[in-house]
Design an enzyme around this catalytic site. Structure first.
Site, PDB file in Angstrom:
ATOM      1  N   CYS A 107      -2.913   0.110   5.828  1.00 23.00           N
ATOM      2  CA  CYS A 107      -3.360   1.356   5.172  1.00 23.00           C
ATOM      3  C   CYS A 107      -3.967   0.992   3.814  1.00 23.00           C
ATOM      4  CB  CYS A 107      -2.197   2.320   5.000  1.00 23.00           C
ATOM      5  SG  CYS A 107      -1.418   2.714   6.562  1.00 23.00           S
TER       6      CYS A 107
ATOM      7  N   SER B 272       3.508   9.892   8.189  1.00 25.76           N
ATOM      8  CA  SER B 272       2.545   9.727   7.108  1.00 25.76           C
ATOM      9  C   SER B 272       1.192  10.174   7.634  1.00 25.76           C
ATOM     10  CB  SER B 272       2.493   8.249   6.686  1.00 25.76           C
ATOM     11  OG  SER B 272       3.714   7.877   6.125  1.00 25.76           O
ATOM     12  N   LEU B 273       0.812  11.394   7.300  1.00 32.05           N
ATOM     13  CA  LEU B 273      -0.406  11.954   7.887  1.00 32.05           C
ATOM     14  C   LEU B 273      -1.623  11.641   7.006  1.00 32.05           C
ATOM     15  CD1 LEU B 273      -1.343  13.543  10.339  1.00 32.05           C
ATOM     16  CD2 LEU B 273      -0.996  15.643   9.049  1.00 32.05           C
ATOM     17  N   HIS B 274      -1.582  12.117   5.782  1.00 30.74           N
ATOM     18  CA  HIS B 274      -2.560  11.750   4.746  1.00 30.74           C
ATOM     19  C   HIS B 274      -3.983  12.272   4.939  1.00 30.74           C
ATOM     20  CE1 HIS B 274       0.774   9.506   3.361  1.00 30.74           C
ATOM     21  NE2 HIS B 274       0.551   8.393   4.013  1.00 30.74           N
TER      22      HIS B 274
ATOM     23  N   CYS C 286      -2.037   1.288   0.260  1.00 29.12           N
ATOM     24  CA  CYS C 286      -0.644   0.839   0.187  1.00 29.12           C
ATOM     25  C   CYS C 286      -0.555  -0.644  -0.161  1.00 29.12           C
ATOM     26  CB  CYS C 286       0.029   1.118   1.530  1.00 29.12           C
ATOM     27  SG  CYS C 286       1.714   0.488   1.638  1.00 29.12           S
TER      28      CYS C 286
ATOM     29  N   CYS D   2      16.475   4.015   0.493  1.00 34.23           N
ATOM     30  CA  CYS D   2      15.223   3.748   1.192  1.00 34.23           C
ATOM     31  C   CYS D   2      15.250   2.278   1.628  1.00 34.23           C
ATOM     32  CB  CYS D   2      14.101   4.019   0.183  1.00 34.23           C
ATOM     33  SG  CYS D   2      12.471   3.710   0.779  1.00 34.23           S
TER      34      CYS D   2
ATOM     35  N   GLU E 177      12.610  -5.223  -0.124  1.00 27.67           N
ATOM     36  CA  GLU E 177      13.237  -4.437  -1.181  1.00 27.67           C
ATOM     37  C   GLU E 177      13.854  -3.175  -0.592  1.00 27.67           C
ATOM     38  OE1 GLU E 177      10.257  -5.881  -4.730  1.00 27.67           O
ATOM     39  OE2 GLU E 177       9.718  -4.084  -3.639  1.00 27.67           O
TER      40      GLU E 177
ATOM     41  N   ASN F 147       0.327   6.891  -6.277  1.00 27.34           N
ATOM     42  CA  ASN F 147       0.827   6.001  -7.330  1.00 27.34           C
ATOM     43  C   ASN F 147      -0.234   4.962  -7.591  1.00 27.34           C
ATOM     44  OD1 ASN F 147       3.453   7.078  -7.708  1.00 27.34           O
ATOM     45  ND2 ASN F 147       3.971   6.232  -5.711  1.00 27.34           N
TER      46      ASN F 147
ATOM     47  N   CYS G 237       3.647  -5.639   6.038  1.00 28.78           N
ATOM     48  CA  CYS G 237       3.276  -4.668   7.072  1.00 28.78           C
ATOM     49  C   CYS G 237       1.885  -5.017   7.597  1.00 28.78           C
ATOM     50  CB  CYS G 237       3.271  -3.255   6.490  1.00 28.78           C
ATOM     51  SG  CYS G 237       2.863  -1.985   7.711  1.00 28.78           S
TER      52      CYS G 237
ATOM     53  N   CYS H  34       6.833   4.952  -3.994  1.00 27.53           N
ATOM     54  CA  CYS H  34       6.148   4.862  -2.702  1.00 27.53           C
ATOM     55  C   CYS H  34       4.914   3.984  -2.811  1.00 27.53           C
ATOM     56  CB  CYS H  34       5.660   6.230  -2.251  1.00 27.53           C
ATOM     57  SG  CYS H  34       6.954   7.391  -1.925  1.00 27.53           S
TER      58      CYS H  34
ATOM     59  N   GLY I 226       7.191  -1.915   5.360  1.00 27.42           N
ATOM     60  CA  GLY I 226       7.024  -2.099   6.800  1.00 27.42           C
ATOM     61  C   GLY I 226       6.881  -0.819   7.586  1.00 27.42           C
ATOM     62  N   GLU I 227       6.428  -0.985   8.824  1.00 25.51           N
ATOM     63  CA  GLU I 227       6.273   0.145   9.747  1.00 25.51           C
ATOM     64  C   GLU I 227       7.424   0.033  10.765  1.00 25.51           C
ATOM     65  OE1 GLU I 227       4.735   2.971  10.366  1.00 25.51           O
ATOM     66  OE2 GLU I 227       5.707   2.991  12.314  1.00 25.51           O
TER      67      GLU I 227
ATOM     68  N   SER J  27      10.278   6.996   9.088  1.00 16.80           N
ATOM     69  CA  SER J  27       8.915   7.374   8.712  1.00 16.80           C
ATOM     70  C   SER J  27       7.919   6.447   9.398  1.00 16.80           C
ATOM     71  CB  SER J  27       8.754   7.269   7.188  1.00 16.80           C
ATOM     72  OG  SER J  27       7.439   7.604   6.813  1.00 16.80           O
TER      73      SER J  27
HETATM   74  N1  SAH Z   1       5.237   2.502   7.221  1.00 16.49           N
HETATM   75  C1  SAH Z   1       5.886   3.760   7.179  1.00 16.49           C
HETATM   76  C2  SAH Z   1       7.031   3.749   6.220  1.00 16.49           C
HETATM   77  C3  SAH Z   1       6.642   3.558   4.764  1.00 16.49           C
HETATM   78  S1  SAH Z   1       6.958   5.050   3.983  1.00 16.49           S
HETATM   79  C4  SAH Z   1       4.905   4.858   6.852  1.00 16.49           C
HETATM   80  O1  SAH Z   1       3.786   4.546   6.449  1.00 16.49           O
HETATM   81  O2  SAH Z   1       5.257   6.003   7.054  1.00 16.49           O
HETATM   82  C5  SAH Z   1       6.116   4.892   2.493  1.00 16.49           C
HETATM   83  C6  SAH Z   1       5.333   6.141   2.184  1.00 16.49           C
HETATM   84  O3  SAH Z   1       4.627   5.940   0.948  1.00 16.49           O
HETATM   85  C7  SAH Z   1       4.279   6.424   3.241  1.00 16.49           C
HETATM   86  O4  SAH Z   1       4.128   7.797   3.446  1.00 16.49           O
HETATM   87  C8  SAH Z   1       3.049   5.848   2.585  1.00 16.49           C
HETATM   88  O5  SAH Z   1       1.883   6.363   3.148  1.00 16.49           O
HETATM   89  C9  SAH Z   1       3.248   6.230   1.159  1.00 16.49           C
HETATM   90  N2  SAH Z   1       2.427   5.447   0.219  1.00 16.49           N
HETATM   91  C10 SAH Z   1       1.881   4.233   0.410  1.00 16.49           C
HETATM   92  N3  SAH Z   1       1.177   3.854  -0.690  1.00 16.49           N
HETATM   93  C11 SAH Z   1       1.312   4.849  -1.594  1.00 16.49           C
HETATM   94  C12 SAH Z   1       0.830   5.031  -2.927  1.00 16.49           C
HETATM   95  N4  SAH Z   1       0.111   4.109  -3.554  1.00 16.49           N
HETATM   96  N5  SAH Z   1       1.148   6.195  -3.548  1.00 16.49           N
HETATM   97  C13 SAH Z   1       1.929   7.132  -2.936  1.00 16.49           C
HETATM   98  N6  SAH Z   1       2.403   6.997  -1.694  1.00 16.49           N
HETATM   99  C14 SAH Z   1       2.108   5.868  -1.022  1.00 16.49           C
HETATM  100 FE1  SF4 Z   2       2.441  -0.088   6.405  1.00 18.40          FE
HETATM  101 FE2  SF4 Z   2       3.333   2.382   5.868  1.00 18.40          FE
HETATM  102 FE3  SF4 Z   2       2.068   0.922   3.974  1.00 18.40          FE
HETATM  103 FE4  SF4 Z   2       0.719   1.894   6.054  1.00 18.40          FE
HETATM  104  S1  SF4 Z   2       1.751   3.084   4.453  1.00 18.40           S
HETATM  105  S2  SF4 Z   2       0.541  -0.175   5.246  1.00 18.40           S
HETATM  106  S3  SF4 Z   2       2.196   1.723   7.676  1.00 18.40           S
HETATM  107  S4  SF4 Z   2       4.036   0.468   4.911  1.00 18.40           S
END
Ligand code: SAH
Ligand code: SF4
Length: 353
Positions: free
Chosen positions: A117, A224-226, A120, A106, A93, A300, A113, A343, A170-171, A202
């Site tokens: 994580c 994506s630090l988190h 996600c 985007c 998508e 989300n 992926c 996201c 994807g990453e 990202s």
């Molecule tokens: N794989 C890469 C690119 C994806 S970017 C990465 O992880 O950076 C998508 C962004 O949305 C990332 O920062 C991811 O951590 C964030 N994300 C994933 N699941 C989410 C959710 N349920 N709510 C908000 N952000 C989320």
């Molecule tokens: Fe993959 Fe990014 Fe989702 Fe982590 S946050 S599972 S790296 S798409």
């Protein structure tokens, strides 16, 4: 079976080599390349400024792939989600986000992926397969075609999309070679000419690949630090067990950014997990000395994953601590949530593993 080369996978220099290999004049490659990067090009017969014999030779050995959205969904807030069905059962998508007269697209770099994580949905699917360069660039071309069809025709295609972010499925750094080829194609001045400032990649933090990216191409970096401590981060993101927070931040410190640009840190807020005042203070401490901006992403909520989003007051408190420590910090309310385009919500049902 002789598989034909997809010319949309080729960077300009690879296309030149390819044409030379077929005994065709390298000097014509720039015309062919320009056609390949034009939305709407489907067939060699459209390349009117390229000699018929050259077109015939290309058609014999190669194809021009293109993506057609299987579905286009519009959100109440103007966000548009495009679903593409690819071969080998893959589906991805792309999400077009209009904001103050500008458009951000985007794009996805993989179908699914493998990084796993916990928060996600794309991660929950696992990896179906990597996208080829032509499938990454193809998303941009397909969306441009859609925008041009929607009547925004007077603007040259390269100005329709202001920013390109690799924040879809994807990453990107796990599909490194194809990512680099796609970036080279997208940034080529003979084609779509996306400048370095308009592209953001990202990553969840594949540290050696961050250094490679800095060496190979100049683009903006989002991380994506988190979580700012290894224990929490490893629990949320398995990649952290291979590359910890300090190594990741060191790689960020030495990343060469386009002039005046800063690193974007994304920080998802999960209730009771990484949203305490102490987490905010630790984050502020860890990021010291890195030119950066922080985007707080309120989680989300997805039904299949069991996290919660903190309340608004709590999120504002978290932001205040970071702002008081001198960081530009924004709360990124997700766009397109009503069509599952926000996201972490991208998880096409089409993917087969
Ligand atoms: N794989 C890469 C690119 C994806 S970017 C990465 O992880 O950076 C998508 C962004 O949305 C990332 O920062 C991811 O951590 C964030 N994300 C994933 N699941 C989410 C959710 N349920 N709510 C908000 N952000 C989320
Ligand atoms: Fe993959 Fe990014 Fe989702 Fe982590 S946050 S599972 S790296 S798409």
């Amino acid at each position: 079976m002789n598989v034909k080369t997809d010319l949309r996978d080729l960077t300009y220099s690879r296309l030149t080599e390819y044409m030379e290999g077929l005994g065709l004049p390298a000097s014509r490659a720039r015309f062919v390349f320009a056609w390949l990067q034009r939305p709407g090009t489907r067939d060699f017969s459209q390349m009117v400024d390229v000699k018929k014999e050259i077109r015939a030779a290309l058609a014999e050995h190669s194809v021009i792939s293109h993506l057609v959205p299987a579905a286009v969904e519009k959100s109440r807030d103007g966000t548009v989600k495009f679903a593409f069905s690819l071969d080998q059962g893959a589906a991805v998508e792309s999400v077009l986000i209009p904001e103050k007269g500008r458009h951000t697209l985007c794009v996805s770099s993989q179908a699914g992926c493998a990084m796993g994580c916990r928060f996600c949905l794309t991660g929950a699917m696992g990896l179906c397969r990597n996208l080829r360069p032509g499938e990454i660039v193809g998303q941009v071309l397909a969306v441009l075609e859609y925008m041009m069809g929607a009547g925004v025709v007077r603007t040259p295609p390269r100005e329709l999309i202001n920013n390109l972010v690799f924040m879809g499925m994807g990453e990107p750094l796990a599909n490194y070679d194809n990512l680099i080829a796609a970036l080279r194609i997208l940034m080529d001045e003979r084609g779509l000419e996306f400048t370095e400032r308009r592209i953001t990649v990202s990553t969840c933090g594949i540290v050696p690949r961050i250094s490679d990216l800095g060496r190979d191409v100049r683009v903006n970096l989002a991380v994506s630090l988190h979580a700012a401590d290894d224990e929490t981060r490893s629990r949320l993101m398995p990649v952290n067990r291979a590359y910890g927070v300090d190594d990741l931040l060191d790689a960020c410190r030495s990343f060469p950014l386009p002039g005046k640009k800063v690193i974007l840190f994304e920080y998802i807020l999960l209730k009771g997990i990484n949203d305490a005042a102490g987490d905010a203070r630790r984050l502020a401490e860890k990021l010291q000395g890195i030119p950066c901006r922080i985007n707080l992403l309120p989680y989300n909520v997805t039904q299949s994953l069991h996290y919660q989003c903190p309340g608004e007051e709590h999120i504002l408190q978290f932001q205040k601590i970071l702002r008081d420590a001198g960081y530009r910090t924004f709360i990124r309310s997700s766009r397109g949530a009503d069509i599952s385009a926000a996201c972490g919500q991208l998880a096409s049902t089409g993917n087969k593993r």
